[in-house]
Scaffold this active site. Structure first.
Site, PDB file in Angstrom:
ATOM      1  CG  ASN A  76      -2.202   8.638   0.432  1.00  0.00           C
ATOM      2  OD1 ASN A  76      -1.132   9.163   0.156  1.00  0.00           O
ATOM      3  ND2 ASN A  76      -2.654   7.553  -0.191  1.00  0.00           N
TER       4      ASN A  76
ATOM      5  CG  ASP B  48      -5.098  -0.106   3.772  1.00  0.00           C
ATOM      6  OD1 ASP B  48      -5.216   1.051   4.201  1.00  0.00           O
ATOM      7  OD2 ASP B  48      -4.000  -0.659   3.589  1.00  0.00           O
TER       8      ASP B  48
ATOM      9  N   GLY C 119      -0.362  -0.495  -2.804  1.00  0.00           N
ATOM     10  CA  GLY C 119      -1.775  -0.198  -2.616  1.00  0.00           C
ATOM     11  C   GLY C 119      -2.707  -0.901  -3.579  1.00  0.00           C
TER      12      GLY C 119
END
Length: 419
Positions: A97, A307, A326
């Protein structure tokens, strides 16, 4: 450097001779030298004493994002790994990412080099396709040789079913691990939260559970045809658990994970349109969270993950529709999971998963390298921004009660401490 842990209660259910025993542990030059009921400190030894000190093998997180390269304002690799160490994690798998995303061996080498000498070990994922655009496979074999532990177009589904088929066949030549994010984009449409009573009430576009489950079914059919190793990251629905359980009974080589926030929170927290709760996959219902937790206990869901996804305040403090997905989660992984399960299960879940990535699990015994997490499972406190060591502060757990605190980690010969 010599370190002596005094009166540490060991949590290691795979080690019957030490499990639940209170011992002193002497570490010399990064190696566990002695474990005994009482050890007197030698000269030039750092003595570590803490209230209700517990110790386990170092924890592992299969899904963290930082920002470097490209988004260093979100998080650098250096500070991200320090945050991981202070949160109890000695090993993390880094999502691709970043910008540019790592789709070549040189990108993987860069990430590995950036983590040299840090308190937490970093294991990068490479993208499955070039530029993560879903069109052509990336340099999978070369990236594997450079240190990539799997291949993942981060949070992007593999729309081209044939490309997933080819990838699963190709990686069998070198025992590679293929990720497939469970989302059918046609079914999901422009949805941003769980489709159901709450989304209807709030007037927000929903992502039906069907969007996840259809993709899971498709991917499992492909896996059954091709063979190979498939990982389905961060599932979020009860039916996904059932589908994967059935696949495992067939003998398919599939694993899956769940984000801790999908166990703790449900879409009921969306009432105030707070974008801090906007994640992908979305927060689902209480029934889904219950099924995911049961799947963990039963071993269908292979491991939990924070995560961890840092985002700038500008990316969150906007209208809900426009906010980025997120939440950060490293700092709250232990304290929130420990609210849901007994301490032995929590430590087992936080410690497992390395083998799936071809990594050796540390061993807590004499003459082995010290890879340890130090913690107090009983301390309760309210989590707030002062507890955040990440550069970004986008945590959905601010204001939540935590059960359990981390004292630090011992890894690579160093003690990284919160005190």
């Amino acid at each position: 450097m010599n370190i002596l842990l005094k009166s540490a209660k060991i949590i290691d259910k795979h080690n019957e001779s030490l499990h639940l025993k209170t011992r002193d542990i002497l570490i010399k030059d990064g190696i566990i030298s002695k474990i005994a009921a009482k050890i007197e400190p030698e000269s030039k030894t750092q003595v570590v004493k803490h209230k209700n000190l517990h110790v386990s093998i170092g924890w592992f997180d299969s899904s963290v994002s930082f920002g470097e390269p490209g988004y260093e304002e979100r998080e650098t690799i250096e500070n991200g790994l320090r945050t991981a160490a202070l949160s109890g994690f000695t090993d993390v798998v880094l999502n691709p990412n970043a910008h540019p995303c790592p789709d070549s061996s040189s990108d993987i080498v860069y990430l590995k080099n950036a983590a040299v000498g840090q308190p937490t070990n970093l294991y990068p994922l490479g993208t499955l396709t070039m530029k993560a655009d879903g069109n052509d496979l990336a340099e999978l074999y070369d990236m594997r040789n450079a240190g990539a532990v799997g291949f993942y177009d981060y949070k992007l589904p593999m729309i081209n079913a044939n490309l997933l088929k080819v990838a699963l066949q190709y990686v069998q030549n070198f025992d590679g691990l293929v990720y497939s994010f469970p989302l059918d984009t046609k079914i999901a449409g422009k949805g941003i939260v769980n489709e159901g009573e709450i989304s209807t009430k709030l007037g927000l576009k929903g992502v039906p559970t069907l969007a996840e489950e259809l993709q899971v079914v498709r991917d499992l059919f492909i896996l059954e045809y091709t063979g190979g190793k498939l990982h389905i990251p961060t599932i979020s629905t009860a039916n996904s658990v059932k589908l994967i359980a059935d696949a495992k009974k067939k003998g398919l080589n599939v694993s899956c994970s769940v984000a801790i926030h999908n166990l703790v929170y449900t879409d009921s927290v969306l009432d105030e349109f707070d974008s801090i709760f906007k994640v992908m996959p979305p927060l689902r219902t209480k029934a889904d969270a219950k099924a995911l937790l049961k799947g963990l206990k039963d071993g269908v869901v292979d491991f939990v993950t924070s995560d961890h996804t840092p985002m700038n305040i500008e990316e969150k403090r906007v209208e809900f529709d426009n906010a980025s997905y997120g939440t950060i989660g490293l700092e709250t992984a232990f304290g929130s999971l420990n609210q849901l399960l007994d301490i032995e299960t929590v430590i087992d879940l936080l410690s497992k998963g390395r083998e799936r990535y071809g990594l050796e699990s540390p061993i807590l015994k004499e003459k082995q390298a010290a890879c340890l997490t130090l913690f107090n499972p009983d301390e309760t406190f309210i989590f707030n921004e002062e507890h955040i060591t990440s550069t970004s502060k986008n945590s959905m757990f601010i204001g939540a009660e935590m059960k359990g605190s981390v004292y630090g980690t011992i890894n690579n010969g160093n003690y990284t401490s919160n005190n």
